[in-house]
Scaffold this motif. Structure first.
Motif, mmCIF file in Angstrom:
data_model
loop_
_atom_site.group_PDB
_atom_site.id
_atom_site.type_symbol
_atom_site.label_atom_id
_atom_site.label_comp_id
_atom_site.label_asym_id
_atom_site.label_seq_id
_atom_site.Cartn_x
_atom_site.Cartn_y
_atom_site.Cartn_z
ATOM 1 N N TYR A 113 -8.365 27.895 28.080
ATOM 2 C CA TYR A 113 -6.963 27.509 28.256
ATOM 3 C C TYR A 113 -6.160 27.499 26.970
ATOM 4 O O TYR A 113 -5.101 26.896 26.897
ATOM 5 C CB TYR A 113 -6.861 26.174 29.000
ATOM 6 C CG TYR A 113 -6.993 26.392 30.485
ATOM 7 C CD1 TYR A 113 -5.903 26.821 31.234
ATOM 8 C CD2 TYR A 113 -8.217 26.232 31.122
ATOM 9 C CE1 TYR A 113 -6.023 27.068 32.588
ATOM 10 C CE2 TYR A 113 -8.349 26.479 32.478
ATOM 11 C CZ TYR A 113 -7.240 26.893 33.208
ATOM 12 O OH TYR A 113 -7.355 27.138 34.544
ATOM 13 N N THR A 172 -6.256 29.783 15.498
ATOM 14 C CA THR A 172 -7.632 29.329 15.348
ATOM 15 C C THR A 172 -8.441 30.320 14.516
ATOM 16 O O THR A 172 -9.213 29.919 13.643
ATOM 17 C CB THR A 172 -8.263 29.116 16.735
ATOM 18 O OG1 THR A 172 -7.523 28.095 17.399
ATOM 19 C CG2 THR A 172 -9.715 28.702 16.633
ATOM 20 N N ARG A 206 -6.896 29.568 44.634
ATOM 21 C CA ARG A 206 -6.781 29.651 43.196
ATOM 22 C C ARG A 206 -7.725 30.753 42.754
ATOM 23 O O ARG A 206 -8.626 31.132 43.493
ATOM 24 C CB ARG A 206 -7.349 28.344 42.675
ATOM 25 C CG ARG A 206 -6.766 27.721 41.474
ATOM 26 C CD ARG A 206 -7.256 26.264 41.430
ATOM 27 N NE ARG A 206 -8.694 26.175 41.616
ATOM 28 C CZ ARG A 206 -9.589 26.418 40.661
ATOM 29 N NH1 ARG A 206 -9.211 26.790 39.465
ATOM 30 N NH2 ARG A 206 -10.876 26.296 40.907
ATOM 31 N N ASP A 257 -16.588 21.172 35.956
ATOM 32 C CA ASP A 257 -15.769 22.277 35.457
ATOM 33 C C ASP A 257 -14.715 22.718 36.454
ATOM 34 O O ASP A 257 -13.608 23.061 36.093
ATOM 35 C CB ASP A 257 -16.668 23.480 35.156
ATOM 36 C CG ASP A 257 -17.466 23.248 33.898
ATOM 37 O OD1 ASP A 257 -17.180 22.246 33.199
ATOM 38 O OD2 ASP A 257 -18.382 24.043 33.618
ATOM 39 N N ARG A 258 -15.099 22.691 37.701
ATOM 40 C CA ARG A 258 -14.210 23.202 38.723
ATOM 41 C C ARG A 258 -12.982 22.305 38.884
ATOM 42 O O ARG A 258 -11.863 22.778 38.969
ATOM 43 C CB ARG A 258 -14.984 23.296 40.039
ATOM 44 C CG ARG A 258 -14.256 24.057 41.068
ATOM 45 C CD ARG A 258 -15.144 25.144 41.620
ATOM 46 N NE ARG A 258 -14.636 25.529 42.926
ATOM 47 C CZ ARG A 258 -15.355 26.084 43.876
ATOM 48 N NH1 ARG A 258 -16.641 26.336 43.672
ATOM 49 N NH2 ARG A 258 -14.815 26.406 45.018
ATOM 50 N N ASP A 299 -10.808 22.755 35.856
ATOM 51 C CA ASP A 299 -10.084 24.008 35.954
ATOM 52 C C ASP A 299 -8.901 23.886 36.903
ATOM 53 O O ASP A 299 -7.813 24.390 36.658
ATOM 54 C CB ASP A 299 -11.047 25.099 36.429
ATOM 55 C CG ASP A 299 -10.458 26.477 36.200
ATOM 56 O OD1 ASP A 299 -10.293 26.826 35.020
ATOM 57 O OD2 ASP A 299 -10.151 27.164 37.186
ATOM 58 N N MET A 300 -9.125 23.162 37.978
ATOM 59 C CA MET A 300 -8.077 22.980 38.971
ATOM 60 C C MET A 300 -6.896 22.228 38.361
ATOM 61 O O MET A 300 -5.744 22.563 38.584
ATOM 62 C CB MET A 300 -8.631 22.193 40.153
ATOM 63 C CG MET A 300 -8.256 22.794 41.463
ATOM 64 S SD MET A 300 -9.557 22.762 42.683
ATOM 65 C CE MET A 300 -10.085 21.108 42.818
ATOM 66 N N LEU A 309 -6.222 21.959 35.062
ATOM 67 C CA LEU A 309 -5.625 22.710 33.957
ATOM 68 C C LEU A 309 -4.739 23.844 34.457
ATOM 69 O O LEU A 309 -3.725 24.161 33.852
ATOM 70 C CB LEU A 309 -6.716 23.258 33.036
ATOM 71 C CG LEU A 309 -7.535 22.202 32.294
ATOM 72 C CD1 LEU A 309 -8.632 22.864 31.458
ATOM 73 C CD2 LEU A 309 -6.654 21.331 31.407
ATOM 74 N N SER A 310 -5.141 24.431 35.587
ATOM 75 C CA SER A 310 -4.359 25.566 36.077
ATOM 76 C C SER A 310 -3.025 25.108 36.654
ATOM 77 O O SER A 310 -2.149 25.910 36.915
ATOM 78 C CB SER A 310 -5.157 26.344 37.120
ATOM 79 O OG SER A 310 -5.396 25.515 38.233
ATOM 80 N N PRO A 333 -1.911 23.485 29.218
ATOM 81 C CA PRO A 333 -3.279 23.011 29.425
ATOM 82 C C PRO A 333 -4.016 22.696 28.117
ATOM 83 O O PRO A 333 -4.904 21.842 28.103
ATOM 84 C CB PRO A 333 -3.945 24.174 30.168
ATOM 85 C CG PRO A 333 -3.085 25.361 29.928
ATOM 86 C CD PRO A 333 -1.704 24.830 29.744
ATOM 87 N N ALA A 334 -3.630 23.355 27.029
ATOM 88 C CA ALA A 334 -4.364 23.147 25.775
ATOM 89 C C ALA A 334 -4.290 21.703 25.286
ATOM 90 O O ALA A 334 -5.074 21.285 24.443
ATOM 91 C CB ALA A 334 -3.851 24.099 24.699
ATOM 92 N N ILE A 391 -7.856 20.024 26.542
ATOM 93 C CA ILE A 391 -9.159 20.685 26.524
ATOM 94 C C ILE A 391 -10.104 20.210 25.422
ATOM 95 O O ILE A 391 -11.302 20.379 25.525
ATOM 96 C CB ILE A 391 -9.019 22.217 26.421
ATOM 97 C CG1 ILE A 391 -8.297 22.608 25.139
ATOM 98 C CG2 ILE A 391 -8.305 22.768 27.643
ATOM 99 C CD1 ILE A 391 -8.235 24.113 24.919
ATOM 100 N N GLY A 392 -9.571 19.621 24.354
ATOM 101 C CA GLY A 392 -10.445 19.216 23.250
ATOM 102 C C GLY A 392 -11.067 20.433 22.593
ATOM 103 O O GLY A 392 -10.440 21.480 22.508
ATOM 104 N N SER A 393 -12.315 20.264 22.133
ATOM 105 C CA SER A 393 -13.049 21.370 21.510
ATOM 106 C C SER A 393 -12.359 21.896 20.249
ATOM 107 O O SER A 393 -12.564 23.040 19.861
ATOM 108 C CB SER A 393 -13.275 22.506 22.509
ATOM 109 O OG SER A 393 -14.365 23.305 22.071
ATOM 110 N N ARG A 399 -19.043 15.636 18.229
ATOM 111 C CA ARG A 399 -19.925 15.816 19.397
ATOM 112 C C ARG A 399 -21.155 14.961 19.168
ATOM 113 O O ARG A 399 -21.827 15.117 18.160
ATOM 114 C CB ARG A 399 -20.349 17.277 19.537
ATOM 115 C CG ARG A 399 -19.230 18.207 19.949
ATOM 116 C CD ARG A 399 -19.698 19.646 19.968
ATOM 117 N NE ARG A 399 -18.562 20.560 19.965
ATOM 118 C CZ ARG A 399 -17.927 20.960 21.070
ATOM 119 N NH1 ARG A 399 -18.340 20.560 22.259
ATOM 120 N NH2 ARG A 399 -16.896 21.757 20.982
ATOM 121 N N HIS A 429 -5.781 23.614 18.452
ATOM 122 C CA HIS A 429 -5.530 25.018 18.780
ATOM 123 C C HIS A 429 -4.044 25.236 18.976
ATOM 124 O O HIS A 429 -3.466 26.174 18.475
ATOM 125 C CB HIS A 429 -6.281 25.395 20.054
ATOM 126 C CG HIS A 429 -7.741 25.142 19.937
ATOM 127 N ND1 HIS A 429 -8.553 25.915 19.161
ATOM 128 C CD2 HIS A 429 -8.526 24.172 20.435
ATOM 129 C CE1 HIS A 429 -9.787 25.452 19.211
ATOM 130 N NE2 HIS A 429 -9.792 24.399 19.977
#
Ligand code: SF4
Ligand code: SF4
Lengths: 226, 610
Positions: A15, A24, A206, B3-4, B7-8, B10-11, B16-17, B20-22, B28, B249
């Motif tokens: 995303y 990045t 979706r 995840d699903r 994803d739902m 975020l979409s 969405p960013a 999301i973290g990361s 971690r 990001h």
């Protein structure tokens, strides 16, 4: 020297936008202490360009880019150093040194392969999926509303669809592999293809898209269409 | 969260960013027995820019067995998506619901983010009021500059942290962790917490109101301190700093390396809460700063560094530090910026040096238009200082400058408003007086005007805020006066918001009910003009039998008990009163670097052996 390399983008970072990815990568290159070549001018920027952008929300196995460096580095070292400086979700998988006169990636790009996953409600059967894909491939025209700069207008995407194949359908999840034209002028978007499929299946839902490859012409160092 | 589902969600959202973290340098952890959710009640781009949260993230994660994760206020589209899918708000690191944490801690930087605290609790299934929560809920705490008046959120928070957090938060965590091991009751835990210096446990105190006004605070338990004292990190040079700064990001508001040069400010501007509540001034040594800068640049990959503090221009070794940092960074093509330069501390040489790296915006904050008004607010800056500084800057190639002012200041007259336009005119003339070949083109002088908000723990904590009609009239007056000033542009902040800000900054415990009612009426992101719902707020006040007027537009008598004085912010009320009296006579007070003004009363020597 110019390094040409491919990275994968997995779900952690799917995303992020193309701009986010650029940022990045630039920061990762700095962290990796790469001998980057900078553009001249008041606001120097590393010389980095992509074969194409990946839409926000998609994952990919091979996004290609080229980057100019001031000093020599082996492709292996490039991959190792940059990967150590990349957040989870992005990782270089291939790299090579481009000879002088190597054309730019965006000029060589011809197509892209995707796995498009539809989450449908109600579920569709394998046969229904097969029929829908066949219906698309057998049509002369596949009209989809397309967002353009001048608003939403109908467009025929059929010429951009090179191949499409139903892979599986179970548990409200239908997967289709598609190869679409893609070059500097544009091409098939997984999103419009997914909408065409939903329409043929007469269901809502979706989708997610995963780019399995970018395909190029004119160099055997890059993935090709066939 | 799987995840699903993620994803739902975020979409469905525009950015969405944010969720999301990361990010690079994200923590971690596999092994931990204590979970802390560091929450910021505003969007990701703002929260991620906050220096204090960056420090706390590192400090807490440095504790063995403690995993500190982050959570930001969901934007309205994400809030809607979470509600539709019936999913709880989640942290960025492990996508866990806040209910799974031992401590949920909010950073409160401004009053107007309080409804977002409620959104975050609500989306986590956590009751709003401390009294309605049991042992199954995490401990809900808050820290940050807002907590120098903890009362407007006192019924919501289990404990409130006052002052610098980098030593205080680990002590809090250690205490909660021990209590967890000992299996003590929530009540016992709160008692233990109240024994930590700088912790205020509101449920141990009851405010008393008579005739609709706050009169005193009753302590409900002997063990609770009479006045929780603001915590101060004495040795900033050795204090934990950001370390591996998170690298987002998506673009955030302050998207660069931040190096905290010093904490506190000695200027004593009378309206400035930060100036009072971060005292005393503490500096880092320049060697430390050079090391930290290099370190941060190396581990983040950023190409911009900002030297932060309330007034970096006052840093005692600035003229040794600046050239060294600039040279050091230029090699790596990293630019250096100073966000808070003071008029009188800019030197021509530094300007020229900075320009070689990057020509950022030039801003000055005279705050008031006339010398009399500047004396009232103790902004010790003269017109000559300003004109000299802008002329230097214009000669060095700058052709735009932004000037910050406030209107609605105590004792203000129309003459002071017209003075703002006059000052802008002089700045404009300073530019056009330069020979054509010595100045740039496209000149702009931006006059940015905000409405004065009286804040607790300042010399102006007693004074009435101007009414909205009056502010609008003054804005209009200024607009007319600025006509004909070449290159001038006026930016006025909406004044409606500042009324609510004034209410909450000097509010008392009754506002907790108002806040909850306003939230239920849909108030969110109140500091974002497009979300601000004045009618809903008005209803919430009348529902609770209160008026905004009483809080914002009423002058307090010098001997009136003030709800925030339950806290000991170190600066004494007696000192503030002296300053308030001097202000009314337009008498200035010197910078306390030139000698102590006695603001800490009997604690001066203890804290400030300058
Ligand atoms: S210089 Fe004045 S306004 Fe700025 S931080 Fe210091 S006291 Fe506050
Ligand atoms: S106690 Fe004295 S030196 Fe310390 S901050 Fe107050 S006035 Fe300044």
């Amino acid at each position: 020297m110019k390094i040409i390399a491919a990275f994968e983008k997995t779900k952690e970072l799917s995303y992020t936008s193309h701009l986010d990815v650029q940022r990045t990568l630039q920061r990762a290159f700095r962290r990796a202490n790469l001998p980057l070549a900078f553009s001249r001018g008041f606001n120097p920027h590393p010389k980095l360009s992509f074969a194409t952008a990946l839409a926000t929300g998609y994952t990919s196995e091979g996004e290609w880019l080229e980057v100019e460096l001031d000093k020599e580095i082996t492709p292996e070292d490039f991959i190792e150093q940059v990967n150590a400086a990349l957040p989870k979700g992005m990782r270089f998988v291939r790299a090579f040194v481009a000879d002088d006169g190597f054309p730019t990636l965006s000029k060589m790009l011809v197509a892209a392969r995707y796995l498009v996953t539809l989450y449908t409600d109600p579920p569709v059967s394998a046969q229904e999926l097969l029929n829908a894909v066949r219906a698309i491939m057998d049509s002369e025209e596949v009209i989809v509303e397309k967002k353009t700069k001048s608003g939403i207008r109908p467009a025929n995407i059929r010429p951009e669809i090179r191949e499409a194949e139903a892979i599986s359908a179970s548990d409200r999840t239908a997967v289709v592999a598609v190869v679409g034209t893609l070059n500097a002028a544009g091409g098939l978007r997984a999103e419009t293809f997914a909408r065409a499929l939903f329409e043929r299946l007469s269901v809502n839902g979706r989708f997610t898209a995963h780019r399995t490859a970018l395909c190029f012409e004119g160099s055997d160092k890059l993935p090709r269409l066939r | 969260m799987n995840d699903r589902t993620l994803d739902m969600l975020l979409s469905r959202v525009e950015k969405p960013a944010r969720y999301i973290g990361s990010e690079w340098n994200m923590e971690r952890k596999e092994v931990y027995d204590f979970r802390f959710a560091l929450c910021f009640p505003d969007v990701y781009e703002i929260g991620m820019s906050h220096l204090g949260s960056r420090i706390l993230y590192r400090v807490l994660n440095d504790m063995d067995g403690v995993y500190c994760e982050r959570c930001y206020a969901p934007w309205t589209d994400m809030e809607q998506a979470l509600r539709e899918l019936n999913e709880p708000l989640f942290t960025l690191e492990t996508k866990s619901p806040l209910k799974d944490f031992d401590v949920v801690g909010f950073s409160l930087l401004y009053e107007m983010c309080c409804t977002n605290v409620l959104t975050m609790l609500d989306l986590s299934g956590i009751p709003f009021r401390s009294a309605d929560r049991d042992e199954s809920c995490p401990l809900i705490v808050a820290g940050g500059p807002c907590t120098v008046n903890p009362e407007p959120i006192a019924e919501i928070m289990d404990a409130i942290l006052i002052g610098d957090g980098e030593e205080l938060e680990p002590e809090l965590v250690a205490c909660v962790r021990q209590a967890k091991r000992d299996g003590v009751s929530r009540r016992e835990l709160l008692l233990r917490l109240s024994a930590i210096d700088g912790v205020y446990v509101p449920s141990l105190y009851r405010p008393v109101f008579e005739n609709g006004r706050y009169v005193r605070m009753e302590r409900l338990c002997e063990q609770a301190p009479e006045h929780p004292v603001r915590r101060v990190v004495r040795d900033l040079d050795h204090a934990r700093y950001i370390g591996r700064q998170l690298v987002p990001h998506m673009q955030i508001v302050h998207d660069r390396v931040a190096v905290e040069v010093m904490r506190g400010c000695t200027r004593g501007c009378r309206f400035c809460q930060a100036g009072y509540i971060y005292r005393p001034v503490r500096e880092r040594r320049k060697e430390t700063l050079l090391d930290q800068t290099r370190d941060l640049v190396r581990c983040t990959g950023y190409d911009e560094v900002s030297l932060l503090s309330l007034s970096t221009g006052d840093y005692s070794e600035l003229h040794e530090l600046l050239p060294r940092i600039i040279d050091d960074m230029a090699e790596q093509k990293v630019s250096v910026s100073l966000p808070s330069l003071r008029i009188d501390s800019i030197l021509k040489d530094d300007l020229e040096k900075m320009q070689t790296v990057r020509k950022g915006g030039l801003t000055f904050a005279p705050e008031a238009g006339t010398q009399r008004m500047r004396d009232v607010i103790n902004k010790n800056v003269t017109e000559e200082d300003l004109l000299r500084a802008v002329t230097d800057a214009f000669t060095a190639g700058w052709c735009g400058v932004k000037l910050y002012f406030m209107i609605g200041l105590p004792t203000e007259t129309d003459e002071d408003i017209l003075g703002i336009a006059e000052l802008a005119r002089k700045v404009s003339n300073a530019f056009y007086r330069l020979p054509k070949d010595k100045r740039g083109s496209g000149f702009r002088v931006t006059v940015s005007v905000s409405t004065f908000v009286p804040k607790p723990w300042t010399a102006f904590q007693w004074c009435a805020q101007d009414r909205q009609e009056e502010i609008v009239r003054k804005q209009q007056l200024l607009k007319t006066a600025l006509k004909g000033v070449r290159g001038a542009e006026l930016h006025c902040h909406p004044s409606v918001l500042s009324v609510l800000e004034a209410v909450f900054s000097r509010g008392d415990r009754r506002l907790n009910g108002v806040l909850i009612d306003a939230y239920r009426r849909g108030c969110r992101f109140d500091s974002w003009a497009e979300h601000f719902k004045p009618d809903a707020w008005a209803e919430a006040f009348s529902e609770n039998g209160l008026t905004m007027d009483e809080y914002a537009h009423r002058e307090r008598a010098a001997d009136e008990p003030l709800p925030w004085e339950i806290v000991d912010a170190l600066v004494t009320p007696a000192y503030l009163l002296r300053e308030w009296n001097k202000a009314q006579e337009a008498r200035t007070t010197k910078d306390c670097r030139q000698g102590c003004n006695g603001c800490f009363g009997e604690h001066c020597e203890d804290y400030c052996r300058v």
